[in-house]
Design a protein around this motif. Structure first.
Motif, PDB file in Angstrom:
ATOM      1  N   ASN A 142      63.302  58.606  11.957  1.00  0.00           N
ATOM      2  CA  ASN A 142      64.622  58.746  11.352  1.00  0.00           C
ATOM      3  C   ASN A 142      65.694  58.017  12.159  1.00  0.00           C
ATOM      4  OD1 ASN A 142      64.783  60.426  13.521  1.00  0.00           O
ATOM      5  ND2 ASN A 142      65.512  62.202  12.403  1.00  0.00           N
ATOM      6  N   ALA A 143      65.290  57.278  13.205  1.00  0.00           N
ATOM      7  CA  ALA A 143      66.227  56.545  14.052  1.00  0.00           C
ATOM      8  C   ALA A 143      66.053  55.040  13.840  1.00  0.00           C
ATOM      9  CB  ALA A 143      66.008  56.904  15.506  1.00  0.00           C
ATOM     10  N   ALA A 144      67.117  54.386  13.389  1.00  0.00           N
ATOM     11  CA  ALA A 144      67.050  52.954  13.112  1.00  0.00           C
ATOM     12  C   ALA A 144      66.678  52.154  14.357  1.00  0.00           C
ATOM     13  CB  ALA A 144      68.388  52.467  12.562  1.00  0.00           C
ATOM     14  N   ALA A 145      67.187  52.531  15.514  1.00  0.00           N
ATOM     15  CA  ALA A 145      66.882  51.790  16.750  1.00  0.00           C
ATOM     16  C   ALA A 145      65.395  51.858  17.085  1.00  0.00           C
ATOM     17  CB  ALA A 145      67.715  52.336  17.908  1.00  0.00           C
ATOM     18  N   ILE A 146      64.801  53.004  16.904  1.00  0.00           N
ATOM     19  CA  ILE A 146      63.360  53.140  17.174  1.00  0.00           C
ATOM     20  C   ILE A 146      62.559  52.314  16.184  1.00  0.00           C
ATOM     21  CG2 ILE A 146      61.422  54.765  17.122  1.00  0.00           C
ATOM     22  CD1 ILE A 146      63.360  56.841  18.343  1.00  0.00           C
ATOM     23  N   ASN A 147      62.936  52.352  14.927  1.00  0.00           N
ATOM     24  CA  ASN A 147      62.227  51.574  13.907  1.00  0.00           C
ATOM     25  C   ASN A 147      62.364  50.077  14.167  1.00  0.00           C
ATOM     26  OD1 ASN A 147      61.448  53.952  12.667  1.00  0.00           O
ATOM     27  ND2 ASN A 147      63.294  54.018  11.440  1.00  0.00           N
ATOM     28  N   LEU A 148      63.528  49.659  14.640  1.00  0.00           N
ATOM     29  CA  LEU A 148      63.733  48.268  14.998  1.00  0.00           C
ATOM     30  C   LEU A 148      62.836  47.877  16.169  1.00  0.00           C
ATOM     31  CD1 LEU A 148      65.168  45.566  14.824  1.00  0.00           C
ATOM     32  CD2 LEU A 148      67.093  46.595  16.063  1.00  0.00           C
ATOM     33  N   ALA A 149      62.791  48.718  17.180  1.00  0.00           N
ATOM     34  CA  ALA A 149      61.931  48.437  18.337  1.00  0.00           C
ATOM     35  C   ALA A 149      60.464  48.367  17.928  1.00  0.00           C
ATOM     36  CB  ALA A 149      62.138  49.493  19.412  1.00  0.00           C
ATOM     37  N   ILE A 150      60.054  49.232  17.018  1.00  0.00           N
ATOM     38  CA  ILE A 150      58.668  49.196  16.527  1.00  0.00           C
ATOM     39  C   ILE A 150      58.380  47.844  15.879  1.00  0.00           C
ATOM     40  CG2 ILE A 150      57.082  50.144  14.788  1.00  0.00           C
ATOM     41  CD1 ILE A 150      58.372  52.918  15.408  1.00  0.00           C
ATOM     42  N   GLN A 151      59.313  47.354  15.088  1.00  0.00           N
ATOM     43  CA  GLN A 151      59.126  46.043  14.455  1.00  0.00           C
ATOM     44  C   GLN A 151      59.010  44.947  15.503  1.00  0.00           C
ATOM     45  OE1 GLN A 151      61.950  45.048  11.402  1.00  0.00           O
ATOM     46  NE2 GLN A 151      61.767  47.061  10.429  1.00  0.00           N
ATOM     47  N   ILE A 152      59.890  44.970  16.481  1.00  0.00           N
ATOM     48  CA  ILE A 152      59.871  43.951  17.529  1.00  0.00           C
ATOM     49  C   ILE A 152      58.566  44.017  18.315  1.00  0.00           C
ATOM     50  CG2 ILE A 152      60.957  43.203  19.688  1.00  0.00           C
ATOM     51  CD1 ILE A 152      63.658  44.176  18.410  1.00  0.00           C
ATOM     52  N   LEU A 153      58.170  45.225  18.700  1.00  0.00           N
ATOM     53  CA  LEU A 153      56.945  45.396  19.481  1.00  0.00           C
ATOM     54  C   LEU A 153      55.691  45.035  18.691  1.00  0.00           C
ATOM     55  CD1 LEU A 153      57.838  48.735  21.276  1.00  0.00           C
ATOM     56  CD2 LEU A 153      57.669  46.466  22.334  1.00  0.00           C
ATOM     57  N   SER A 154      55.777  45.091  17.380  1.00  0.00           N
ATOM     58  CA  SER A 154      54.628  44.762  16.529  1.00  0.00           C
ATOM     59  C   SER A 154      54.464  43.263  16.289  1.00  0.00           C
ATOM     60  CB  SER A 154      54.770  45.467  15.170  1.00  0.00           C
ATOM     61  OG  SER A 154      54.781  46.865  15.350  1.00  0.00           O
ATOM     62  N   CYS A 155      55.405  42.487  16.747  1.00  0.00           N
ATOM     63  CA  CYS A 155      55.362  41.036  16.547  1.00  0.00           C
ATOM     64  C   CYS A 155      54.592  40.396  17.699  1.00  0.00           C
ATOM     65  CB  CYS A 155      56.777  40.479  16.479  1.00  0.00           C
ATOM     66  SG  CYS A 155      56.848  38.704  16.236  1.00  0.00           S
ATOM     67  N   ASP A 156      53.519  39.687  17.364  1.00  0.00           N
ATOM     68  CA  ASP A 156      52.644  39.093  18.375  1.00  0.00           C
ATOM     69  C   ASP A 156      53.282  37.956  19.162  1.00  0.00           C
ATOM     70  OD1 ASP A 156      50.571  40.837  17.718  1.00  0.00           O
ATOM     71  OD2 ASP A 156      49.743  39.464  16.229  1.00  0.00           O
ATOM     72  N   VAL A 157      54.325  37.351  18.654  1.00  0.00           N
ATOM     73  CA  VAL A 157      54.871  36.174  19.319  1.00  0.00           C
ATOM     74  C   VAL A 157      56.058  36.446  20.234  1.00  0.00           C
ATOM     75  CG1 VAL A 157      54.076  34.625  17.494  1.00  0.00           C
ATOM     76  CG2 VAL A 157      56.385  35.543  17.408  1.00  0.00           C
ATOM     77  N   VAL A 158      56.524  37.685  20.333  1.00  0.00           N
ATOM     78  CA  VAL A 158      57.729  37.919  21.134  1.00  0.00           C
ATOM     79  C   VAL A 158      57.488  37.810  22.632  1.00  0.00           C
ATOM     80  CG1 VAL A 158      58.933  39.273  19.383  1.00  0.00           C
ATOM     81  CG2 VAL A 158      57.550  40.437  21.098  1.00  0.00           C
ATOM     82  N   GLY A 159      56.319  38.119  23.096  1.00  0.00           N
ATOM     83  CA  GLY A 159      56.040  38.010  24.524  1.00  0.00           C
ATOM     84  C   GLY A 159      56.382  39.268  25.301  1.00  0.00           C
ATOM     85  N   LEU A 160      55.913  39.308  26.520  1.00  0.00           N
ATOM     86  CA  LEU A 160      56.053  40.499  27.359  1.00  0.00           C
ATOM     87  C   LEU A 160      57.490  40.795  27.771  1.00  0.00           C
ATOM     88  CD1 LEU A 160      52.899  40.011  29.603  1.00  0.00           C
ATOM     89  CD2 LEU A 160      53.183  41.546  27.645  1.00  0.00           C
ATOM     90  N   GLU A 161      58.279  39.747  28.010  1.00  0.00           N
ATOM     91  CA  GLU A 161      59.671  39.968  28.412  1.00  0.00           C
ATOM     92  C   GLU A 161      60.436  40.699  27.314  1.00  0.00           C
ATOM     93  OE1 GLU A 161      63.831  37.672  29.488  1.00  0.00           O
ATOM     94  OE2 GLU A 161      62.099  36.468  28.920  1.00  0.00           O
ATOM     95  N   ILE A 162      60.301  40.236  26.090  1.00  0.00           N
ATOM     96  CA  ILE A 162      61.013  40.877  24.983  1.00  0.00           C
ATOM     97  C   ILE A 162      60.454  42.276  24.740  1.00  0.00           C
ATOM     98  CG2 ILE A 162      61.427  40.763  22.485  1.00  0.00           C
ATOM     99  CD1 ILE A 162      61.899  37.776  22.823  1.00  0.00           C
ATOM    100  N   GLN A 163      59.153  42.468  24.897  1.00  0.00           N
ATOM    101  CA  GLN A 163      58.589  43.802  24.758  1.00  0.00           C
ATOM    102  C   GLN A 163      59.214  44.754  25.779  1.00  0.00           C
ATOM    103  OE1 GLN A 163      54.368  43.185  25.105  1.00  0.00           O
ATOM    104  NE2 GLN A 163      54.135  42.695  22.936  1.00  0.00           N
ATOM    105  N   ALA A 164      59.345  44.302  27.019  1.00  0.00           N
ATOM    106  CA  ALA A 164      59.957  45.136  28.061  1.00  0.00           C
ATOM    107  C   ALA A 164      61.420  45.424  27.732  1.00  0.00           C
ATOM    108  CB  ALA A 164      59.833  44.456  29.420  1.00  0.00           C
ATOM    109  N   LEU A 165      62.136  44.414  27.236  1.00  0.00           N
ATOM    110  CA  LEU A 165      63.538  44.612  26.872  1.00  0.00           C
ATOM    111  C   LEU A 165      63.679  45.569  25.686  1.00  0.00           C
ATOM    112  CD1 LEU A 165      64.823  40.958  27.310  1.00  0.00           C
ATOM    113  CD2 LEU A 165      65.376  42.936  28.752  1.00  0.00           C
ATOM    114  N   ALA A 166      62.752  45.505  24.750  1.00  0.00           N
ATOM    115  CA  ALA A 166      62.772  46.456  23.629  1.00  0.00           C
ATOM    116  C   ALA A 166      62.550  47.873  24.145  1.00  0.00           C
ATOM    117  CB  ALA A 166      61.714  46.082  22.593  1.00  0.00           C
ATOM    118  N   GLY A 167      61.669  48.020  25.114  1.00  0.00           N
ATOM    119  CA  GLY A 167      61.460  49.329  25.731  1.00  0.00           C
ATOM    120  C   GLY A 167      62.719  49.839  26.415  1.00  0.00           C
TER     121      GLY A 167
END
Length: 142
Positions: free
Chosen positions: A28-53
């Motif tokens: 029910n939180a837009a920010a969490i759902n956005l992070a899930i989308q970002i983390l589910s993308c194979d091309v973002v890389g580890l830096e962006i994954q850490a920043l999403a966290g």
């Protein structure tokens, strides 16, 4: 439209952003759902994954702080409204950078033309995530 006396500040509030349908689930939180989308993308890389966290951590800490220290703490309604708006504003800014990256990933063209564009959009997303996390942390110090 005229406001009741003392409520004129409502007209000065920033425009409210309503998260699009794609950010309304699975949580029910837009920010969490956005992070899930970002983390589910194979091309973002580890830096962006850490920043999403980090973005999610700061969002969660902001929400906890807001509920504990701001809401119902005797602050005037204008201040409470402005503070609560900051969380959604940061989610919107990250979402806009995320959508720009998604658009670049689906663009058609030669790889040598697309790679620099995609790299720039990744950098913009990393910057948006960093700025959002910093802004949420800073808001708690006010």
């Amino acid at each position: 439209m005229s406001m009741p006396e003392g409520w004129e500040w409502l007209e000065e509030m920033p425009d409210e952003w309503h998260p699009p349908e794609e950010l309304r689930g699975p949580s029910n939180a837009a920010a969490i759902n956005l992070a899930i989308q970002i983390l589910s993308c194979d091309v973002v890389g580890l830096e962006i994954q850490a920043l999403a966290g980090r973005f999610i951590i700061e969002q969660s800490q902001f929400t906890s702080w807001f509920l504990r220290e701001v809401k119902g703490a005797g602050r005037d309604l204008r201040e409470v409204a402005l503070i609560s708006h900051s969380s959604l504003k940061q989610t919107r800014l990250v979402f806009e950078a995320w959508k720009a990256l998604q658009e670049s990933l689906s663009a058609k063209g030669r790889d040598e033309d697309l790679f620099p564009v995609i790299a720039a959009k990744k950098d913009a997303l990393a910057g948006a995530l960093t700025d959002a996390a910093d802004a949420l942390a800073e808001a708690q110090r006010l």
